[in-house]
Every structure is written in C-alpha cells, then in structure tokens.
Write an enzyme that holds these catalytic residues in place. Sequence first.
Site, PDB file in Angstrom:
ATOM      1  N   HIS A   1     -11.695  -4.444   8.779  1.00 18.44           N
ATOM      2  CA  HIS A   1     -12.193  -4.274   7.406  1.00 18.44           C
ATOM      3  C   HIS A   1     -13.543  -3.554   7.383  1.00 18.44           C
ATOM      4  CE1 HIS A   1      -9.225  -7.471   6.858  1.00 18.44           C
ATOM      5  NE2 HIS A   1      -9.253  -7.234   5.555  1.00 18.44           N
TER       6      HIS A   1
ATOM      7  N   GLU B   1       0.813  -1.225   0.000  1.00 16.41           N
ATOM      8  CA  GLU B   1       0.000   0.000   0.000  1.00 16.41           C
ATOM      9  C   GLU B   1       0.846   1.274   0.000  1.00 16.41           C
ATOM     10  OE1 GLU B   1      -0.688  -2.650   1.844  1.00 16.41           O
ATOM     11  OE2 GLU B   1      -2.675  -3.261   1.170  1.00 16.41           O
TER      12      GLU B   1
END
Lengths: 327, 327
Positions: B129, B60
């Site tokens: 999440h 990321e």
Amino acid sequence: MEKTLTLPSHITTEKLKDLYKQMWLIRYFDEKVDQFFAKGMIHGTTHLCVGQEASAAGAIAALQDKDKITSTHRGHGHCIAKGAETDRMMAELFGRETGYCKGKGGSMHIADLEKGNLGANGIVGGGIPLAVGAALTSKMKKEGYVVLCFFGDGASNEGSFHESLNLASVWDLPVVFVCENNQYGMSGPVKEMVNIENIAERAGSYGIPGKAVDGNDMVEIINTVYDAVENARSGNGPSLIEMKTYRWKGHSKSDAKKYRTREEEKEWREKDPIQRFKEVLIEEDILTEEQAKNLQEEAKQEIDDAVKFAENSPEPSTDTLLEDVYA
Amino acid sequence: MREITYLEAVREAMSQEMRKNDDVFILGEDIGVYGGAFGVTRGMIEEFGPERIRNTPISEAAIAGGAVGAALTGMRPILELQFSDFITIAMDQIVNQAAKLRYMYGGKGSVPMVLRTPAGSGTGAAAQHSQSLEAWVAHIPGLKVVQPSTAYDAKGLLKAAIDDENPVIFYEHKLLYKTKGDVPEEQYSIPIGKADIKREGKDVTVVATSIMVHKALEAAEELEKEGIDVEVIDPRTLVPLDEETIVNSVKKTGRLIVVHEAVKRGGFGGEIASVIAESEAFDYLDSPIKRLGGLPIPIPYNPNLEKAAVPQVPDIIDAVKETVRFK
C-alpha cells in the site's frame, strides 16, 4: 405445410434472406482469409469463426441499430453482422490504409463505432468490462441502447468475466453477455477447464438469468437473444446466454489440432449452421433452392470484390506512425 | 487568497466540474457515504447522489474497464483507485484497453477518463500500500501521467485532466493530502505538460516530483544558508514531459539532480537524466548527473526503516553539496 416459425416482428422475410446471405458473407470472408494466410499473403495472425456463423448473425439480428456490441479476437463475424463493410475489413487484414484501422489494428482490433461495434479485442475477456461501461453510459444518459457482449468459453474463466457480471448485476445495467462456447480455449477443451455442464449456470452466482442454447440454431438464437435484449432494455438488468457451437478451423493460423479428433470435427460439420438455416427457410417457403444459391453466389462475389479492393489499396505511409496515439 | 488543503483542492476540482457537466461522474470503492479511503469524496454523495458518486464492488478490473467503456461511449468518468498499488489488478484495462483503443482503431474513438489514485509511502501501510509505480504507466504510449505536488497544482491539473480527451493517470500523494496552499475559489486549468519552477536558483537544478518537491525546497532553504542557490523544478506531468524547462534550467546551472520517491532502478529519473544527456544541455554540465530514488526494496513497515527506504532532506542536501563541489 404448417408454418411453425415464430420470430420477433422486426425479423421480416426480407431480413431472413439477408441473414442467410450474411452467414455466407461471414463464411466466405474467413475462408478467404484462411487461404491468404496459408499462402503467406497476409502476415500476423487471425482467428476464424467458420462454423460459428449463427451466433454472430443470429444474436446481432435480434438487436436494434442503436444497440452496441463488444467483440473478441474471433470477431470477423460479429463485425460483418453489425454492418461493417467487408472491403474495408479485408483491407485492414491486408494492412492497408483504407482498412477500418488504417492498417494499424489488423484482425484483432477492428471497430466500427458509428455502427455500434465497440471493437474486437486481443485480450481474452478484455472487452467484457468495456461492455459494462458502455451499458452504464446507456443507463446514465438514458440512451435506450443495450450492449451485447461477446466472449468465448475461455474468457469465462477470466476474472474480468466474473467481476463484470457481478457489477452489471448490482447496477442493473442493460447488457447481455453472450458466451460463444466453441468447445476449446485455444487447445484447452472446455470439459477440462470448466467443471460444470453449462457455462450459463455461472449466471446464478450473480443473481441474473442464464440460458444455454444450441449455438448453431439461428431461430433459437434470435429468439433467445431478443428476449434477453428487450428485457435488459426494459430495465430488468443483464443476463447470460451460452451458445454451444464449434470452430471448424484451428485456433489461429498455425494449429495442428492435435487436441481433438477428426471424427469430432466431422460430427460438428454435420451441424453446419448455414445448412440448417437454409433448411428452415426452404421448409417455411421463404427461400427456394434457386434463391438460396443466388444469395450464396452474391456473398461470394462481394467477398471477391472485397479482396480486389484490399489488394488495390495503398499501404499506409510511415508518416502516419505517430498519428492517433492521443486524441 | 484562501488557503485549503491538497485533499480539499482535489475534491473542489471534481465538485465544480460535476456541477457544470452531467457527463462527469466518479466511481470507486467506498467513495459513497464512507467518503473514500482518504476522505477525498467526503460529502459528495450527499450533493450528487449515488448515480454520480458510484460506490463499486471491490473489482478493480471491472471498474477500470467500466470507466474505459463509459468514456468510449460519451461519459467522462473519474475512477478513484483506493491505493495506487491496486493498479496492478486493473492493468489490462489501463494498458491494453484505455491506452491503445484509439490507435488500434485507426484514430476512431477516445477515452476521456481520469484515474485518480493515492501513491507513496510514509503512512506505515507497508509493502502493498505504499508504492510509487508511476514509471510503469509513463512507459505506455496513449496514457498521460500527472503528479501534482501542491494544492494549487492539484486543482488546476485535475480540471485539465477531466477536460482531456485521453486517459490520464493522476497520482495524488497520501502525505500531501493535509498540506495547505493558496487556491483560487473559481475553476482554473493548468496545462498538462507544463513544468513549474518552484524555486529559482543558479547553482544547481533539482528536478523533483510529488512529495520530493517539498523535500527539495526544504533542502534548498538549508543550502541557501551555505550560499548554494538551488533551482527546484517540478515537472508536474511526466507524460507529456516539459523537457524545455528542464533543459533551459540545466543550461543555466550546469548541474542536475533528479529526486523521486519511486525505486531508483527503472524509475522516471532515468528518463529525465537521459533527456539531458541527449540534449544541448549536456555540454553545459559541470558535474555528473545524480539520481536520488527509493532503495530497491519493498517499502518496510517499521517507521525508521520506512523513512530510510526513500530519499529524505539530508540525502538531497548531501547530493547537492557533492554535485556543487565536483571538480
């Protein structure tokens, strides 16, 4: 005497003289900045690259004008080598309106996009992914430029370093990673922070070439970087070059340097990259002692003029505070 | 008009722009043949190829920084972050690089990139999440923050985000992907910074974001049966925030409730409440401002617990009744 100097064809005799002067520009610039900080004439902080002039001047000499660089918190040398004007740089350190960042960036944020300098960076390892992105642009738009990505030994322990080398490798991007190993990440000796002999070995993990060079040897640097850059330009992907060097000054303005000995500092001062480059140029009959002295004097004069420019430049108006947050 | 889903609207906005503009490309994890974790990019690699639908390693920091570097050098990248929680791993590149480069560099350069990412709870994916972290990025000068609640808004706002010269964080909501709405086939743009009155009413203003817009509208329908006329405002973009529309509404209704899924403490609702408290609308208030937000807990796994962690329709109904009845 037999001439042994082998260099890329664009490194002409004139260019070599310019490079010699450029190394002095870098040294005088940072020496001046050091003095001003000591006297309290500049506020904030700064990171000086005295002793590391060869890695900036040599690596960037290997580039074409269209090539780009990303720099670090210790970036004055990269900036000068990529063609920045020393007066506007000094003005930025003085926080003046005429500075590269209009007085809003300071030492760690000078960029010169027109010259292909994508900027210094205050975050260790922060500029490495940016270099990968710029290389992606070059590849996607077929612009033919290569990105030279500078960072230090400390940054090679950041995740961004590892992620970026891998990404550049799997995407075959035209970027050359240059690790300036100056032996310390602030106070952390590289020998305590990295458990391998050469940071260049890390390239192997990402399937790209890695090479460690003497970071105080201009000729070796120019040739090594040139080969890596032209290899990247030909579509053969990225590589990692480690330049072993030493910062003569402390990490930033307040550093008692308790983590290293004066003997060690003396040893490295004897490997002065400017002195070594001068010896090569004189040996190769490119410079005489007299010419070398003149170039050094010219550099000193330019930095003195830069200081005058900075001192005589206006402070930015607080009316500009809200400008340039958004495009 | 034709009806498509929110997910299809996002995809269509990207595809239409990519057909017109070669500088636009997408990068992200599993966005290639897999079609993205939620299927948003499904079919796109077949149309645009792997050069422009760039499947990335799970890195990321590097892909966020890669997008920043590509944007700085002339591309218009769209970065898909698989879950908005993963912005934690990309934060340096978003906060310290993308948001600040232009300002730090004294107004040079721009970072025209979009970071698209699905947020919110309700899928049973639990604590790592399911978060709604938009207040984090809304706090950072230099970023724009968009949270569309309908298919129509998603398509128009994404076009505007791609056209914008600044980094835009574009929050999609996982539970909204399958919701349908009328969406024109042709390209259109919704200005970033313009709120939408999703339902007009005179008794109370409910400012709701993302999925809470739908819950607020459902609550309003129930309340209508009891004679309470609710105005529902969707800011659509948090930065810049359309303060005028909210202020005018509160001046009309005299009552304000703010609803978001993000944890109430430190959430963006506090900003909206403060905007009203500091504005001329304060004098028009007939009852205290109310904020509804997530409980100060990580999102739990069990479906009943998960639901109870964030505001639901009955919570909004109760809050409206309490506010309207306040004497």
